[in-house]
Design a protein around this motif. Structure first.
Motif, PDB file in Angstrom:
ATOM      1  N   MET A  51      -4.001   2.692   3.736  1.00 27.00           N
ATOM      2  CA  MET A  51      -4.857   1.679   3.145  1.00 27.00           C
ATOM      3  C   MET A  51      -4.014   0.498   2.687  1.00 27.00           C
ATOM      4  O   MET A  51      -2.915   0.683   2.172  1.00 27.00           O
ATOM      5  CB  MET A  51      -5.596   2.250   1.939  1.00 27.00           C
ATOM      6  CG  MET A  51      -6.646   3.298   2.264  1.00 27.00           C
ATOM      7  SD  MET A  51      -7.512   3.889   0.782  1.00 27.00           S
ATOM      8  CE  MET A  51      -8.442   2.443   0.339  1.00 27.00           C
ATOM      9  N   LEU A  52      -4.563  -0.671   2.852  1.00 24.72           N
ATOM     10  CA  LEU A  52      -3.867  -1.877   2.409  1.00 24.72           C
ATOM     11  C   LEU A  52      -4.432  -2.347   1.074  1.00 24.72           C
ATOM     12  O   LEU A  52      -5.649  -2.313   0.858  1.00 24.72           O
ATOM     13  CB  LEU A  52      -4.022  -2.997   3.432  1.00 24.72           C
ATOM     14  CG  LEU A  52      -3.338  -2.795   4.775  1.00 24.72           C
ATOM     15  CD1 LEU A  52      -3.608  -3.982   5.683  1.00 24.72           C
ATOM     16  CD2 LEU A  52      -1.851  -2.578   4.610  1.00 24.72           C
TER      17      LEU A  52
ATOM     18  N   GLY B 141       8.213   0.821   4.541  1.00 25.60           N
ATOM     19  CA  GLY B 141       6.969   0.280   5.053  1.00 25.60           C
ATOM     20  C   GLY B 141       5.794   0.371   4.092  1.00 25.60           C
ATOM     21  O   GLY B 141       4.676   0.004   4.436  1.00 25.60           O
ATOM     22  N   LYS B 142       6.033   0.856   2.885  1.00 22.92           N
ATOM     23  CA  LYS B 142       4.954   0.979   1.896  1.00 22.92           C
ATOM     24  C   LYS B 142       4.686  -0.357   1.203  1.00 22.92           C
ATOM     25  O   LYS B 142       3.556  -0.663   0.853  1.00 22.92           O
ATOM     26  CB  LYS B 142       5.287   2.052   0.866  1.00 22.92           C
ATOM     27  CG  LYS B 142       5.322   3.433   1.479  1.00 22.92           C
ATOM     28  CD  LYS B 142       5.697   4.499   0.491  1.00 22.92           C
ATOM     29  CE  LYS B 142       5.877   5.799   1.226  1.00 22.92           C
ATOM     30  NZ  LYS B 142       4.986   6.821   0.731  1.00 22.92           N
ATOM     31  N   TRP B 143       5.738  -1.136   0.955  1.00 17.64           N
ATOM     32  CA  TRP B 143       5.614  -2.462   0.340  1.00 17.64           C
ATOM     33  C   TRP B 143       5.787  -3.452   1.485  1.00 17.64           C
ATOM     34  O   TRP B 143       6.898  -3.886   1.796  1.00 17.64           O
ATOM     35  CB  TRP B 143       6.692  -2.639  -0.721  1.00 17.64           C
ATOM     36  CG  TRP B 143       6.471  -3.742  -1.695  1.00 17.64           C
ATOM     37  CD1 TRP B 143       5.900  -4.955  -1.476  1.00 17.64           C
ATOM     38  CD2 TRP B 143       6.832  -3.740  -3.074  1.00 17.64           C
ATOM     39  NE1 TRP B 143       5.895  -5.716  -2.607  1.00 17.64           N
ATOM     40  CE2 TRP B 143       6.460  -4.989  -3.620  1.00 17.64           C
ATOM     41  CE3 TRP B 143       7.445  -2.817  -3.910  1.00 17.64           C
ATOM     42  CZ2 TRP B 143       6.681  -5.327  -4.944  1.00 17.64           C
ATOM     43  CZ3 TRP B 143       7.663  -3.150  -5.229  1.00 17.64           C
ATOM     44  CH2 TRP B 143       7.273  -4.389  -5.749  1.00 17.64           C
ATOM     45  N   ARG B 144       4.688  -3.789   2.164  1.00 14.51           N
ATOM     46  CA  ARG B 144       4.750  -4.571   3.408  1.00 14.51           C
ATOM     47  C   ARG B 144       5.191  -6.001   3.208  1.00 14.51           C
ATOM     48  O   ARG B 144       5.943  -6.542   4.019  1.00 14.51           O
ATOM     49  CB  ARG B 144       3.383  -4.580   4.098  1.00 14.51           C
ATOM     50  CG  ARG B 144       3.188  -3.413   4.997  1.00 14.51           C
ATOM     51  CD  ARG B 144       1.968  -3.489   5.843  1.00 14.51           C
ATOM     52  NE  ARG B 144       1.497  -4.820   6.182  1.00 14.51           N
ATOM     53  CZ  ARG B 144       0.547  -5.038   7.058  1.00 14.51           C
ATOM     54  NH1 ARG B 144      -0.021  -4.045   7.678  1.00 14.51           N
ATOM     55  NH2 ARG B 144       0.145  -6.265   7.305  1.00 14.51           N
TER      56      ARG B 144
ATOM     57  N   ASN C 100       0.988  -0.850   1.838  1.00 16.73           N
ATOM     58  CA  ASN C 100       0.353  -0.016   2.858  1.00 16.73           C
ATOM     59  C   ASN C 100       0.632   1.431   2.478  1.00 16.73           C
ATOM     60  O   ASN C 100       1.710   1.957   2.760  1.00 16.73           O
ATOM     61  CB  ASN C 100       0.906  -0.335   4.244  1.00 16.73           C
ATOM     62  CG  ASN C 100       0.148   0.368   5.344  1.00 16.73           C
ATOM     63  OD1 ASN C 100      -0.868   1.020   5.101  1.00 16.73           O
ATOM     64  ND2 ASN C 100       0.640   0.239   6.565  1.00 16.73           N
ATOM     65  N   VAL C 101      -0.331   2.051   1.801  1.00 16.25           N
ATOM     66  CA  VAL C 101      -0.154   3.403   1.260  1.00 16.25           C
ATOM     67  C   VAL C 101      -1.370   4.262   1.625  1.00 16.25           C
ATOM     68  O   VAL C 101      -2.369   3.766   2.131  1.00 16.25           O
ATOM     69  CB  VAL C 101       0.052   3.362  -0.269  1.00 16.25           C
ATOM     70  CG1 VAL C 101       1.359   2.667  -0.624  1.00 16.25           C
ATOM     71  CG2 VAL C 101      -1.107   2.663  -0.963  1.00 16.25           C
ATOM     72  N   SER C 102      -1.272   5.550   1.316  1.00 14.18           N
ATOM     73  CA  SER C 102      -2.335   6.477   1.696  1.00 14.18           C
ATOM     74  C   SER C 102      -3.614   6.299   0.896  1.00 14.18           C
ATOM     75  O   SER C 102      -4.692   6.672   1.344  1.00 14.18           O
ATOM     76  CB  SER C 102      -1.840   7.918   1.560  1.00 14.18           C
ATOM     77  OG  SER C 102      -1.515   8.202   0.207  1.00 14.18           O
TER      78      SER C 102
ATOM     79  N   THR D  46      -6.389  -5.351  -5.408  1.00 11.40           N
ATOM     80  CA  THR D  46      -7.553  -5.599  -4.570  1.00 11.40           C
ATOM     81  C   THR D  46      -7.400  -4.819  -3.268  1.00 11.40           C
ATOM     82  O   THR D  46      -6.449  -5.060  -2.518  1.00 11.40           O
ATOM     83  CB  THR D  46      -7.684  -7.106  -4.248  1.00 11.40           C
ATOM     84  OG1 THR D  46      -7.719  -7.847  -5.467  1.00 11.40           O
ATOM     85  CG2 THR D  46      -8.930  -7.387  -3.425  1.00 11.40           C
ATOM     86  N   PRO D  47      -8.321  -3.881  -2.979  1.00 13.01           N
ATOM     87  CA  PRO D  47      -8.271  -3.188  -1.686  1.00 13.01           C
ATOM     88  C   PRO D  47      -8.619  -4.162  -0.561  1.00 13.01           C
ATOM     89  O   PRO D  47      -9.441  -5.057  -0.744  1.00 13.01           O
ATOM     90  CB  PRO D  47      -9.343  -2.102  -1.795  1.00 13.01           C
ATOM     91  CG  PRO D  47      -9.843  -2.135  -3.196  1.00 13.01           C
ATOM     92  CD  PRO D  47      -9.401  -3.404  -3.826  1.00 13.01           C
TER      93      PRO D  47
END
Length: 95
Positions: free
Chosen positions: A1-2, A38-41, A57-59, A82-83
């Motif tokens: 999810m972003l 890759g979690k903090w894009r 970009n996390v679960s 904000t999703p």
């Protein structure tokens, strides 16, 4: 999810400079590790402020919460989350 995350940092002037400097160093190391994973894009500075806008970009919600609350400067941050989802007119695909 972003997620779009806006972080405003407010380190008190009364905090010992050496402590503040160490927290900033630790924050940089952690943010760069998360970027490599890759979690903090994306990480963007807000001009004229001690603030940033970032894309994670996390679960899901729990992983994001755990990452943010583990940041060394977290106690001194005001955070807005904000999703995000793919826009139907976007050419680039999320991933």
């Amino acid at each position: 999810m972003l997620f779009m995350v806006q972080m405003q940092v407010n380190i008190p002037a009364t905090l010992d400079k050496a402590v503040a400097d160490q927290l900033k160093k630790d924050e940089k190391e952690m943010s760069q590790k998360l970027q490599r994973e890759g979690k903090w894009r994306d990480l963007w500075r807000v001009v004229g402020q001690y603030a940033n806008v970032s894309i994670f970009n996390v679960s899901g919600n729990d992983e994001l919460h755990n990452i943010l609350s583990a940041l060394p400067l977290y106690p001194f941050m005001t955070i807005s989350v904000t999703p995000l989802t793919q826009h139907p007119s976007a050419i680039a695909q999320i991933g």
